[in-house]
Write a protein that holds these residues in place. Structure first.
Motif, mmCIF file in Angstrom:
data_model
loop_
_atom_site.group_PDB
_atom_site.id
_atom_site.type_symbol
_atom_site.label_atom_id
_atom_site.label_comp_id
_atom_site.label_asym_id
_atom_site.label_seq_id
_atom_site.Cartn_x
_atom_site.Cartn_y
_atom_site.Cartn_z
ATOM 1 N N PRO A 158 0.814 -1.214 0.000
ATOM 2 C CA PRO A 158 0.000 0.000 0.000
ATOM 3 C C PRO A 158 0.852 1.272 0.000
ATOM 4 C CG PRO A 158 -0.884 -1.570 1.582
ATOM 5 C CD PRO A 158 0.430 -2.121 1.098
ATOM 6 N N SER B 108 -7.357 -0.575 -2.810
ATOM 7 C CA SER B 108 -8.221 -1.251 -1.840
ATOM 8 C C SER B 108 -8.533 -2.674 -2.280
ATOM 9 C CB SER B 108 -9.522 -0.476 -1.649
ATOM 10 O OG SER B 108 -9.267 0.777 -1.092
ATOM 11 N N TYR C 224 -5.041 -4.548 -2.019
ATOM 12 C CA TYR C 224 -4.593 -4.638 -0.627
ATOM 13 C C TYR C 224 -5.792 -4.427 0.297
ATOM 14 C CZ TYR C 224 -0.221 -3.765 -3.081
ATOM 15 O OH TYR C 224 0.832 -3.816 -3.967
ATOM 16 N N THR D 129 -6.198 -2.260 3.545
ATOM 17 C CA THR D 129 -6.299 -0.800 3.560
ATOM 18 C C THR D 129 -7.736 -0.304 3.698
ATOM 19 O OG1 THR D 129 -6.458 -0.639 1.136
ATOM 20 C CG2 THR D 129 -4.235 -0.563 2.113
ATOM 21 N N GLU E 69 -8.928 1.773 6.661
ATOM 22 C CA GLU E 69 -8.239 3.062 6.808
ATOM 23 C C GLU E 69 -8.323 3.927 5.554
ATOM 24 O OE1 GLU E 69 -4.374 2.781 8.756
ATOM 25 O OE2 GLU E 69 -4.853 0.691 9.239
ATOM 26 N N ILE F 120 -6.273 7.333 4.460
ATOM 27 C CA ILE F 120 -5.331 7.223 3.339
ATOM 28 C C ILE F 120 -5.724 8.203 2.238
ATOM 29 C CG2 ILE F 120 -4.459 5.695 1.521
ATOM 30 C CD1 ILE F 120 -4.765 3.367 3.567
ATOM 31 N N MET G 48 1.485 3.313 6.999
ATOM 32 C CA MET G 48 0.616 2.569 6.090
ATOM 33 C C MET G 48 0.413 1.134 6.551
ATOM 34 S SD MET G 48 -0.339 4.619 3.654
ATOM 35 C CE MET G 48 -0.882 3.529 2.366
#
Length: 182
Positions: free
Chosen positions: A75, A129, A132, A135, A138, A142, A179
């Motif tokens: 990420p 997204s 990964y 992520t 969050e 981000i 991250m």
């Protein structure tokens, strides 16, 4: 040609030729061959018109940016490459490069600019997204960090300041610890 397309094309032409200060509803209406009321009915305000024109220019660069992002392995690397590729797109696109020579009418300082830019950044982060999933919880943070860093990278860009590799190293050093890890 539809009015919306004609108005956006005229806006992009004015920005490229004369910068953001030259964009007015009346000027865009005249350049696109539609009435001022048509421009207002489609876009609502000068700020929305300029934001959508810039977004369309940025999204035109999307294929090249996504190609760079497909090869990322984390990420953090995704966000860093998005910012580095974004800066390259701004430098290389005549409309986006007008962001560097803008005067008092700079679209980054328009009221509501962040709320208009956020969906564009979210769209750019959507493939991250999916790639990964860690992520997703969050993604709002981000998105905000990417938006504000992206604005800084563009506003304070100076080819003498950082090469792509130097920018990449700087961003990785600061974003890496914050991250999610794959």
């Amino acid at each position: 040609m539809r009015s919306r397309t004609k108005v956006l094309d005229a806006t992009l032409t004015l920005i490229t030729r004369d910068g953001f200060d030259a964009v007015s509803i009346a000027g865009v209406a005249k350049a696109s061959g539609v009435s001022r009321q048509t421009v207002y009915s489609i876009f609502g305000s000068r700020e929305d018109l300029v934001s959508q024109a810039v977004a369309s220019a940025a999204l035109a660069e999307l294929d090249d940016i996504l190609t760079r992002l497909n090869g990322t392995e984390s990420p953090c690397e995704y966000v860093v490459e998005l910012l580095v590729a974004g800066r390259a797109a701004v430098r290389g696109n005549p409309v986006l490069s007008a962001l560097h020579r803008s005067g008092r009418e700079h679209p980054f300082f328009d009221t509501g600019m962040v709320s208009r830019a956020e969906p564009v950044v979210r769209q750019l982060l959507e493939p991250m997204s999916e790639k990964y999933p860690e992520t997703v919880p969050e993604i709002d943070d981000i998105t905000d960090v990417t938006l504000f860093l992206g604005l800084s990278v563009v506003l304070f860009d100076d080819p003498e300041m950082h090469s792509d590799d130097e920018l990449r190293q700087f961003l990785t050093r600061w974003l890496g610890p914050a991250m999610p890890k794959p």
